[in-house]
Design a protein around this motif. Sequence first.
Motif, PDB file in Angstrom:
ATOM      1  N   ARG A 154    -151.538 -26.576  -5.252  1.00  0.00           N
ATOM      2  CA  ARG A 154    -151.458 -26.506  -3.792  1.00  0.00           C
ATOM      3  C   ARG A 154    -150.235 -27.267  -3.271  1.00  0.00           C
ATOM      4  N   GLU A 155    -149.920 -28.378  -3.914  1.00  0.00           N
ATOM      5  CA  GLU A 155    -148.760 -29.161  -3.490  1.00  0.00           C
ATOM      6  C   GLU A 155    -147.447 -28.458  -3.823  1.00  0.00           C
ATOM      7  N   ALA A 156    -147.418 -27.736  -4.926  1.00  0.00           N
ATOM      8  CA  ALA A 156    -146.187 -27.073  -5.354  1.00  0.00           C
ATOM      9  C   ALA A 156    -145.772 -25.982  -4.383  1.00  0.00           C
ATOM     10  N   LYS A 157    -146.739 -25.313  -3.767  1.00  0.00           N
ATOM     11  CA  LYS A 157    -146.398 -24.157  -2.954  1.00  0.00           C
ATOM     12  C   LYS A 157    -145.435 -24.502  -1.824  1.00  0.00           C
ATOM     13  N   VAL A 158    -145.676 -25.616  -1.143  1.00  0.00           N
ATOM     14  CA  VAL A 158    -144.840 -25.929   0.017  1.00  0.00           C
ATOM     15  C   VAL A 158    -143.420 -26.300  -0.380  1.00  0.00           C
ATOM     16  N   THR A 159    -143.200 -26.680  -1.633  1.00  0.00           N
ATOM     17  CA  THR A 159    -141.830 -27.012  -2.041  1.00  0.00           C
ATOM     18  C   THR A 159    -140.931 -25.789  -1.999  1.00  0.00           C
ATOM     19  N   GLN A 160    -141.524 -24.600  -2.080  1.00  0.00           N
ATOM     20  CA  GLN A 160    -140.745 -23.367  -1.984  1.00  0.00           C
ATOM     21  C   GLN A 160    -140.429 -23.007  -0.533  1.00  0.00           C
ATOM     22  N   ILE A 161    -140.977 -23.806   0.407  1.00  0.00           N
ATOM     23  CA  ILE A 161    -140.850 -23.486   1.830  1.00  0.00           C
ATOM     24  C   ILE A 161    -139.995 -24.495   2.576  1.00  0.00           C
ATOM     25  N   PHE A 162    -140.288 -25.817   2.408  1.00  0.00           N
ATOM     26  CA  PHE A 162    -139.545 -26.769   3.244  1.00  0.00           C
ATOM     27  C   PHE A 162    -138.162 -27.097   2.681  1.00  0.00           C
ATOM     28  N   GLU A 163    -137.357 -27.764   3.506  1.00  0.00           N
ATOM     29  CA  GLU A 163    -135.930 -27.998   3.239  1.00  0.00           C
ATOM     30  C   GLU A 163    -135.185 -26.683   3.019  1.00  0.00           C
ATOM     31  N   GLY A 164    -135.595 -25.650   3.730  1.00  0.00           N
ATOM     32  CA  GLY A 164    -135.010 -24.322   3.570  1.00  0.00           C
ATOM     33  C   GLY A 164    -135.821 -23.527   2.571  1.00  0.00           C
ATOM     34  N   THR A 165    -136.404 -22.413   3.011  1.00  0.00           N
ATOM     35  CA  THR A 165    -137.204 -21.593   2.092  1.00  0.00           C
ATOM     36  C   THR A 165    -136.348 -21.143   0.917  1.00  0.00           C
ATOM     37  N   ASN A 166    -136.992 -20.721  -0.150  1.00  0.00           N
ATOM     38  CA  ASN A 166    -136.215 -20.286  -1.310  1.00  0.00           C
ATOM     39  C   ASN A 166    -135.471 -18.982  -1.047  1.00  0.00           C
ATOM     40  N   GLN A 167    -135.896 -18.241  -0.019  1.00  0.00           N
ATOM     41  CA  GLN A 167    -135.113 -17.083   0.397  1.00  0.00           C
ATOM     42  C   GLN A 167    -133.794 -17.554   1.047  1.00  0.00           C
ATOM     43  N   ILE A 168    -133.876 -18.629   1.826  1.00  0.00           N
ATOM     44  CA  ILE A 168    -132.665 -19.208   2.411  1.00  0.00           C
ATOM     45  C   ILE A 168    -131.748 -19.754   1.312  1.00  0.00           C
ATOM     46  N   GLN A 169    -132.324 -20.350   0.279  1.00  0.00           N
ATOM     47  CA  GLN A 169    -131.494 -20.855  -0.826  1.00  0.00           C
ATOM     48  C   GLN A 169    -130.729 -19.712  -1.484  1.00  0.00           C
ATOM     49  N   ARG A 170    -131.380 -18.577  -1.654  1.00  0.00           N
ATOM     50  CA  ARG A 170    -130.696 -17.422  -2.240  1.00  0.00           C
ATOM     51  C   ARG A 170    -129.566 -16.945  -1.337  1.00  0.00           C
ATOM     52  N   LEU A 171    -129.782 -17.032  -0.037  1.00  0.00           N
ATOM     53  CA  LEU A 171    -128.732 -16.661   0.910  1.00  0.00           C
ATOM     54  C   LEU A 171    -127.534 -17.612   0.780  1.00  0.00           C
ATOM     55  N   VAL A 172    -127.815 -18.917   0.712  1.00  0.00           N
ATOM     56  CA  VAL A 172    -126.754 -19.908   0.568  1.00  0.00           C
ATOM     57  C   VAL A 172    -125.991 -19.680  -0.737  1.00  0.00           C
ATOM     58  N   ILE A 173    -126.725 -19.491  -1.820  1.00  0.00           N
ATOM     59  CA  ILE A 173    -126.084 -19.321  -3.135  1.00  0.00           C
ATOM     60  C   ILE A 173    -125.229 -18.061  -3.153  1.00  0.00           C
ATOM     61  N   SER A 174    -125.764 -16.957  -2.650  1.00  0.00           N
ATOM     62  CA  SER A 174    -125.018 -15.697  -2.685  1.00  0.00           C
ATOM     63  C   SER A 174    -123.744 -15.793  -1.849  1.00  0.00           C
ATOM     64  N   ARG A 175    -123.825 -16.447  -0.705  1.00  0.00           N
ATOM     65  CA  ARG A 175    -122.623 -16.602   0.130  1.00  0.00           C
ATOM     66  C   ARG A 175    -121.574 -17.453  -0.571  1.00  0.00           C
ATOM     67  N   GLN A 176    -122.026 -18.502  -1.263  1.00  0.00           N
ATOM     68  CA  GLN A 176    -121.089 -19.348  -1.989  1.00  0.00           C
ATOM     69  C   GLN A 176    -120.415 -18.571  -3.116  1.00  0.00           C
ATOM     70  N   VAL A 177    -121.201 -17.783  -3.836  1.00  0.00           N
ATOM     71  CA  VAL A 177    -120.657 -17.006  -4.948  1.00  0.00           C
ATOM     72  C   VAL A 177    -119.644 -15.984  -4.433  1.00  0.00           C
ATOM     73  N   LEU A 178    -120.004 -15.265  -3.380  1.00  0.00           N
ATOM     74  CA  LEU A 178    -119.115 -14.220  -2.862  1.00  0.00           C
ATOM     75  C   LEU A 178    -117.849 -14.811  -2.246  1.00  0.00           C
ATOM     76  N   ALA A 179    -117.967 -15.991  -1.632  1.00  0.00           N
ATOM     77  CA  ALA A 179    -116.798 -16.615  -1.026  1.00  0.00           C
ATOM     78  C   ALA A 179    -115.735 -16.952  -2.065  1.00  0.00           C
ATOM     79  N   GLN A 180    -116.177 -17.197  -3.280  1.00  0.00           N
ATOM     80  CA  GLN A 180    -115.236 -17.555  -4.344  1.00  0.00           C
ATOM     81  C   GLN A 180    -114.438 -16.343  -4.840  1.00  0.00           C
ATOM     82  N   HIS A 181    -114.849 -15.132  -4.430  1.00  0.00           N
ATOM     83  CA  HIS A 181    -114.192 -13.920  -4.930  1.00  0.00           C
ATOM     84  C   HIS A 181    -113.562 -13.116  -3.812  1.00  0.00           C
ATOM     85  N   ARG A 182    -113.396 -13.755  -2.649  1.00  0.00           N
ATOM     86  CA  ARG A 182    -112.738 -13.060  -1.540  1.00  0.00           C
ATOM     87  C   ARG A 182    -111.290 -13.521  -1.434  1.00  0.00           C
TER      88      ARG A 182
END
Length: 382
Positions: free
Chosen positions: A354-382
């Motif tokens: 039960r405690e683990a579940k919220v770690t995927q949500i706070f400090e930016g959901t893991n969907q937001i983390q994927r957004l951040v990571i993808s933008r960083q990766v793509l920025a390196q190739h523009r």
Amino acid sequence: MVQRVLPTEEARDLLELVREIADEQLLPQVDEAEAASRFPREVFTLLGRAGLLSLPYPEEQGGGGQPAEVYLQVVEEIARAWMSVAVGVSVHALTCFPLATFGTSEQQERWLPGMLSGEQLGAYCLSEPQAGSDVAAIRTRAVRDGDGYVLTGGKAWISHAGHADFYTTFARTSDDGGRGLSCFLVPADAEGLTFAEPERKMGLHSDTVGEVLLEGLRVEEARRIGAEGQGMQLALAALDSGRLGIAAAATGLAQRALEVSAAYATEREQFGRPIAENQGLAFLLADMAAAVGSARATYLHAARLKDAGQPHTQEASIAKLVATDAAMRVTTDAVQVLGGYGYTTDFPVERFMREAKVTQIFEGTNQIQRLVISRQVLAQHR
């Protein structure tokens, strides 16, 4: 016992102290406190007096002067014993960040010693009911009034709400989107500061979370941290550190789940032998250990980049994503290892899940983390 490579003998002694406090002071009371949803203020006082609430800040500011590599391993060890407390330690470090990084020397001399002494506990007031990941949508307003500001609005999902000594609060000083936010240091005794009933959460019951309400709350101009309109910059600058704190805490939670599972598997017998001798279960434990090790490696890599002064936004998001997904998977598998007992409150693994579940949500959901990571990766190739 986790094998650690630490940069100094001092760091090794520090981790030994933390493990001792965790085993002797935290573990004996965590089950009862979580069951009662009790906020453990005395535990934070204990950690503060041991110097564990100010570790990532420079000694000249009153901090512990420890690199991120060491501080985050301290957070992991605390989480291994009590996840709610580890989250609180990470939150407190986050609350001090704007003042320690962007405050004037006068502001730092006035307020930082108390904040880093361990006697005070902070709350980080950024999220709102309609502004979670979308920080630019913040509606709480700060209107100039004479030599100060009047704050009106509400913050949501705030750890330590009603228990903190100060509230690092972000409010809108203009309608210029993300460039219209400013940061204020609000004392707990400010008139107009009230709190809603705590949220009834699935887990982390000792991490009291609730709405913080500001109704005509007045603060002096000296309590504005940074310039008007600099709030978004302050908030974003703190995010990498906050995400690494949660990554370390999630790793500690997963480590504890692995330890409980392995101990149970060696003691529990079926068909005349320990269940650990069954290859299917042994392989499950191996996968759990691999997930924990991967989580630890990712957050330590990001921490070492941070300590070297290198960009680490992408790596911080990767660490948060990998470590929290690992915590969810490992704690779920821990319930499976314990079978029917894992589904009962007689064992702690159902709480871990039960405690683990919220770690995927706070400090930016893991969907937001994927957004951040993808933008960083793509920025390196523009």
